[in-house]
Enzyme design. Structure first.
Site, PDB file in Angstrom:
ATOM      1  N   ASN A 115      34.660  45.614  43.584  1.00  0.00           N
ATOM      2  CA  ASN A 115      34.979  44.237  43.188  1.00  0.00           C
ATOM      3  C   ASN A 115      34.500  43.857  41.793  1.00  0.00           C
ATOM      4  O   ASN A 115      34.426  42.672  41.458  1.00  0.00           O
ATOM      5  CB  ASN A 115      34.410  43.269  44.240  1.00  0.00           C
ATOM      6  N   ASN A 138      35.197  43.694  51.343  1.00  0.00           N
ATOM      7  CA  ASN A 138      34.686  42.335  51.537  1.00  0.00           C
ATOM      8  C   ASN A 138      35.692  41.209  51.292  1.00  0.00           C
ATOM      9  O   ASN A 138      35.403  40.266  50.566  1.00  0.00           O
ATOM     10  CB  ASN A 138      33.462  42.124  50.624  1.00  0.00           C
ATOM     11  N   SER A 243      26.141  50.583  49.610  1.00  0.00           N
ATOM     12  CA  SER A 243      27.031  49.429  49.451  1.00  0.00           C
ATOM     13  C   SER A 243      28.325  49.718  50.210  1.00  0.00           C
ATOM     14  O   SER A 243      28.621  50.876  50.535  1.00  0.00           O
ATOM     15  CB  SER A 243      27.335  49.214  47.971  1.00  0.00           C
ATOM     16  N   GLY A 245      31.143  49.733  48.957  1.00  0.00           N
ATOM     17  CA  GLY A 245      31.929  50.631  48.106  1.00  0.00           C
ATOM     18  C   GLY A 245      31.570  52.093  48.359  1.00  0.00           C
ATOM     19  O   GLY A 245      32.459  52.933  48.549  1.00  0.00           O
ATOM     20  N   HIS A 293      21.666  46.549  46.913  1.00  0.00           N
ATOM     21  CA  HIS A 293      21.850  48.005  46.966  1.00  0.00           C
ATOM     22  C   HIS A 293      21.214  48.664  45.754  1.00  0.00           C
ATOM     23  O   HIS A 293      20.832  47.992  44.808  1.00  0.00           O
ATOM     24  CB  HIS A 293      23.345  48.324  46.989  1.00  0.00           C
TER      25      HIS A 293
HETATM   26  N1  CTP Z   1      30.905  47.011  42.992  1.00  0.00           N
HETATM   27  C1  CTP Z   1      30.626  47.635  41.775  1.00  0.00           C
HETATM   28  N2  CTP Z   1      30.383  46.887  40.656  1.00  0.00           N
HETATM   29  C2  CTP Z   1      30.391  45.551  40.709  1.00  0.00           C
HETATM   30  C3  CTP Z   1      30.666  44.896  41.932  1.00  0.00           C
HETATM   31  C4  CTP Z   1      30.912  45.658  43.055  1.00  0.00           C
HETATM   32  O1  CTP Z   1      30.603  48.863  41.714  1.00  0.00           O
HETATM   33  N3  CTP Z   1      30.164  44.847  39.590  1.00  0.00           N
HETATM   34  C5  CTP Z   1      31.237  47.827  44.182  1.00  0.00           C
HETATM   35  C6  CTP Z   1      30.052  48.052  45.125  1.00  0.00           C
HETATM   36  O2  CTP Z   1      30.159  49.366  45.645  1.00  0.00           O
HETATM   37  C7  CTP Z   1      30.273  47.036  46.226  1.00  0.00           C
HETATM   38  C8  CTP Z   1      31.790  46.904  46.255  1.00  0.00           C
HETATM   39  O3  CTP Z   1      32.223  47.115  44.920  1.00  0.00           O
HETATM   40  O4  CTP Z   1      29.833  47.454  47.490  1.00  0.00           O
HETATM   41  C9  CTP Z   1      32.245  45.548  46.757  1.00  0.00           C
HETATM   42  O5  CTP Z   1      31.678  44.542  45.955  1.00  0.00           O
HETATM   43  P1  CTP Z   1      30.944  43.279  46.583  1.00  0.00           P
HETATM   44  O6  CTP Z   1      31.877  42.568  47.459  1.00  0.00           O
HETATM   45  O7  CTP Z   1      30.308  42.540  45.476  1.00  0.00           O
HETATM   46  O8  CTP Z   1      29.797  43.977  47.456  1.00  0.00           O
HETATM   47  P2  CTP Z   1      28.345  43.419  47.744  1.00  0.00           P
HETATM   48  O9  CTP Z   1      28.337  41.930  47.633  1.00  0.00           O
HETATM   49  O10 CTP Z   1      27.350  44.182  46.950  1.00  0.00           O
HETATM   50  O11 CTP Z   1      28.183  43.662  49.272  1.00  0.00           O
HETATM   51  P3  CTP Z   1      28.105  44.944  50.187  1.00  0.00           P
HETATM   52  O12 CTP Z   1      26.766  44.799  50.846  1.00  0.00           O
HETATM   53  O13 CTP Z   1      29.230  44.728  51.140  1.00  0.00           O
HETATM   54  O14 CTP Z   1      28.250  46.189  49.390  1.00  0.00           O
END
Ligand code: CTP
Length: 319
Positions: A115, A138, A243, A245, A293
């Site tokens: 994301n 998500n 995460s 991802g 994470h």
């Molecule tokens: N991600 C990323 N860089 C970002 C934002 C997100 O690499 N700037 C990747 C991460 O692997 C993340 C995934 O995209 O798990 C989904 O983003 P997000 O919805 O923001 O995840 P989180 O809020 O970190 O929640 P989760 O605990 O579900 O990983």
């Protein structure tokens, strides 16, 4: 931060310099798929976890027993004593599918969409939509972001905390209505990890109960599957829980012959057309950087996999 809009400048911060080098590396080196390396990773996952995608990715009538207690993997021992475990009743069992809809499936080219705000201005949408299977994280919104993030969605994760963040915990009709309206943009499998926190189990099951009002197939993640992948990464040195991802990249390795990653960029700056720009954490909102994470370690891990040809970590614009 205005320094970053210049093409060259003095780095007074080694983090910024490192991020600049990552971006350059990813944008300039050609990527070549190495199916053997992806296969090695797949074999390691299969050998070192006691779960299989076919059997354990989602809860089914065969991988849960009637009256089974379902502990939640993020809960502490103390909170587990406080709240009784959820028990798989006959009614609950009857809502589960007989077997996983992904059983026996294999896809040629998959994309996992993170994301990150780095997707903005990427124009990667049509490349993403050309894949054979697309994973998203998500409840990532599609409407308004199609040019950069595409719209094809085959597998979407939906963390139950989103029900509170965006839909007031589904406590009244108008919240439920807006949740159902939001879900109408998808026509995919939506995977709810309901057994992370005990407090979120009932709202999560409630969210799934509206399945006949949406086009997607709503399924529940099997807690053992996430836990097993988590332990795999823990043994490889990951300090915090993976995460979504990284979890999806691990899942994709068991389902796909080629894996493309977009929107994985957990850094506040990026390179855009040779210049450094500030980057939002998400491509669809302006929330500040927060992560539970080991984002930096996870990114370096994906970078290693990119260099090995196991995944293609896309960065920058798609032409
Ligand atoms: N991600 C990323 N860089 C970002 C934002 C997100 O690499 N700037 C990747 C991460 O692997 C993340 C995934 O995209 O798990 C989904 O983003 P997000 O919805 O923001 O995840 P989180 O809020 O970190 O929640 P989760 O605990 O579900 O990983």
């Amino acid at each position: 931060s205005s320094n970053f809009t210049k093409q060259i400048w003095v780095f007074n911060n080694s983090d910024a310099e490192r991020i600049y080098l990552y971006a350059n590396l990813l944008q300039k080196l050609p990527w070549k798929a190495n199916p053997q390396h992806l296969d090695n990773f797949r074999r390691e996952l299969n050998a070192e976890t006691n779960v299989s995608t076919d059997r354990d990715l989602i809860l089914t009538q065969t991988n849960v027993q009637l009256d089974q207690e379902m502990p939640c993997y993020f809960d502490t021992k103390k909170s587990m004593l406080k709240y009784p475990h959820f028990v798989a009743t006959k009614d609950f069992m009857s809502t589960l599918p007989k077997e996983s809809p992904l059983k026996g499936k294999r896809y040629e080219k998959c994309a996992v969409i993170g994301n990150s705000g780095s997707l903005k201005q990427s124009t990667c949408g049509s490349q993403i939509d050309g894949m054979d299977f697309v994973f998203r994280c998500n409840g990532a919104p599609l409407e308004g972001f199609v040019t950069d993030a595409g719209k094809r969605t085959d597998f979407l994760t939906f963390n139950p905390s989103i029900l509170y963040k965006r839909f007031g915990g589904l406590v009244n009709e108008s919240m439920i209505e807006s949740y159902i309206t939001f879900m109408k943009q998808y026509d995919s499998m939506v995977w709810y990890p309901c057994f992370g926190s005990r407090q979120l189990v009932e709202p999560c099951i409630k969210a799934i109960s509206y399945h006949d009002q949406v086009d997607s197939r709503l399924v529940i993640g099997h807690p053992s599957h996430y836990v097993s992948i988590w332990e795999f990464w823990k043994r490889r040195g990951l300090r915090k829980k993976p995460s979504t991802g990284l979890y999806l990249v691990s899942l994709a390795a068991t389902l796909c012959n080629e894996i493309h990653l977009y929107g994985f960029w957990p850094f506040p700056i990026q390179l855009h057309e040779g210049k450094v720009q500030e980057t939002a954490y998400h491509y669809f909102n302006n929330l500040p950087f927060t992560s539970h994470h080991s984002s930096d370690s996870e990114f370096r891990l994906l970078l290693q996999m990119h260099m090995l040809g196991s995944v293609n970590l896309h960065m920058g614009t798609c032409t």
